[in-house]
Design an enzyme around this catalytic site. Structure first.
Site, PDB file in Angstrom:
ATOM      1  CG  ASN A  16      -9.177   3.624   2.870  1.00  0.00           C
ATOM      2  OD1 ASN A  16      -9.691   4.172   3.843  1.00  0.00           O
ATOM      3  ND2 ASN A  16      -9.283   2.313   2.645  1.00  0.00           N
ATOM      4  CG  HIS A  43     -11.528  -1.521   2.061  1.00  0.00           C
ATOM      5  ND1 HIS A  43     -10.839  -2.386   2.873  1.00  0.00           N
ATOM      6  CD2 HIS A  43     -10.596  -0.765   1.434  1.00  0.00           C
ATOM      7  CE1 HIS A  43      -9.536  -2.152   2.743  1.00  0.00           C
ATOM      8  NE2 HIS A  43      -9.366  -1.171   1.873  1.00  0.00           N
ATOM      9  CD  GLU A  54      -8.531  -2.749   5.734  1.00  0.00           C
ATOM     10  OE1 GLU A  54      -9.048  -1.638   5.979  1.00  0.00           O
ATOM     11  OE2 GLU A  54      -7.357  -2.868   5.329  1.00  0.00           O
ATOM     12  CB  SER A  62       1.767  -2.670  -0.498  1.00  0.00           C
ATOM     13  OG  SER A  62       1.373  -3.420   0.641  1.00  0.00           O
ATOM     14  N   GLY A  79      -1.665  -3.509   3.036  1.00  0.00           N
ATOM     15  CA  GLY A  79      -0.998  -3.257   4.313  1.00  0.00           C
ATOM     16  C   GLY A  79       0.129  -4.239   4.608  1.00  0.00           C
ATOM     17  CD  GLU A  85      -7.886  -1.398  -2.073  1.00  0.00           C
ATOM     18  OE1 GLU A  85      -7.162  -0.400  -2.041  1.00  0.00           O
ATOM     19  OE2 GLU A  85      -8.627  -1.740  -1.145  1.00  0.00           O
ATOM     20  CE  LYS A 141      -6.605   0.685   4.438  1.00  0.00           C
ATOM     21  NZ  LYS A 141      -5.979  -0.614   4.313  1.00  0.00           N
TER      22      LYS A 141
HETATM   23  P1  PGA Z   1      -2.441  -0.026   1.864  1.00  0.00           P
HETATM   24  O1  PGA Z   1      -4.056  -0.073   1.851  1.00  0.00           O
HETATM   25  O2  PGA Z   1      -2.024   0.996   0.833  1.00  0.00           O
HETATM   26  O3  PGA Z   1      -2.083   0.377   3.255  1.00  0.00           O
HETATM   27  O4  PGA Z   1      -1.972  -1.404   1.500  1.00  0.00           O
HETATM   28  C1  PGA Z   1      -4.788   0.075   0.666  1.00  0.00           C
HETATM   29  C2  PGA Z   1      -6.273  -0.022   0.926  1.00  0.00           C
HETATM   30  O5  PGA Z   1      -6.686  -0.926   1.675  1.00  0.00           O
HETATM   31  O6  PGA Z   1      -7.085   0.773   0.412  1.00  0.00           O
END
Ligand code: PGA
Length: 252
Positions: free
Chosen positions: A10, A95, A97, A211, A171, A165, A12
């Site tokens: 992803n 997601h 976010e 992460s 992140g 997640e 983003k």
């Molecule tokens: P990250 O994000 O690997 O940067 O923690 C994962 C995601 O939100 O899909």
């Protein structure tokens, strides 16, 4: 039942069109001949067309990061399932976010899921609890609600993939432990089974995200319930994502 493992990136809101094209080329060169794992890249909307051009004919699949549920019309700034259906196989929905910054709730995610399936897209549904939910012992309650409302009135979710997640792990560099993730993903499989039946639950691919790195992926994909990963930050580095995909293929 053997479920085909997944390594999904992803990207983003990262990469210009030029950067996305360069990353896609590098991934195609490194990953095209890697068998035993489904490799999916999810670039920003504006890079879907060029990235599709680069990976067409390779074994890498394309996904979008979001979509609206309406087919077309006066919805300024939105992208429809019909637009995506000609371009990619997958679409990430719900997601955290999107839930956190754009106020997407389970009901909206459910409408999007239905629209994606109708258009022939395979949804990657994201679920996960906040830190305060985990610390307050509400993980099970939150996950159960997200799955049961997200999948409401969808008896046959097609090629649905679900990514667990935990929000506190995204992140932050603070991944869940592999056994924590395996336990919650096992719960997700049971909830899907209760809702859509045992056959769907057996076949649905459940990913861990939050992460994930080339250094910790093996712990996750060595777990029985975890079929792969949804990777954010580490998917922007071709070498790291390649290593994640390779280790997934080897472990499964
Ligand atoms: P990250 O994000 O690997 O940067 O923690 C994962 C995601 O939100 O899909």
């Amino acid at each position: 039942m053997k479920r085909f493992p997944v390594a999904a990136g992803n990207w983003k809101m990262n990469t210009t069109v030029e950067e996305a094209a360069a990353l896609a080329k590098e991934l195609r060169d490194r990953l095209d001949r890697l068998d035993g794992v489904e490799k999916i890249v999810c670039p920003p909307f504006v890079s879907l067309v060029p990235v599709k051009g680069i990976i067409t004919g390779s074994s890498i699949k394309l996904g979008a990061q979001n979509m609206y549920f309406q087919e077309k019309g006066a919805f300024t700034g939105e992208v429809s399932p019909t637009m995506l259906a000609g371009l990619c196989q997958y679409v990430i929905l719900g997601h955290s976010e999107r839930r956190q910054y754009f106020h997407e709730e389970d009901r909206l995610v459910n409408r999007k899921l239905k629209a994606a399936l109708k258009a022939g897209l395979a949804p990657i549904l994201c679920v996960g609890e906040k830190l305060e939910d985990r610390e307050g012992g509400r993980t099970e309650e939150v996950i159960t609600r997200q799955i049961s409302e997200g999948l409401a009135d969808i008896p046959n979710p097609g090629d649905l993939v679900i990514a667990y997640e935990p929000i506190w792990a995204i992140g932050t560099g603070r991944a869940a432990t592999a056994s924590q993730a395996n336990e919650t993903i096992g719960l997700i499989r049971r909830v899907v089974g209760g809702q859509c039946g045992g056959a769907v639950a057996e076949g649905v691919r459940l990913l861990y995200g939050g992460s994930v790195t080339a250094a910790n992926i093996l712990e996750f994909v060595s777990q029985s319930e975890i079929d792969g990963s949804l990777v954010g930050g580490a998917s922007l580095k071709a070498g790291d994502f390649t290593s994640i995909a390779e280790q997934t293929a080897r472990a499964k």
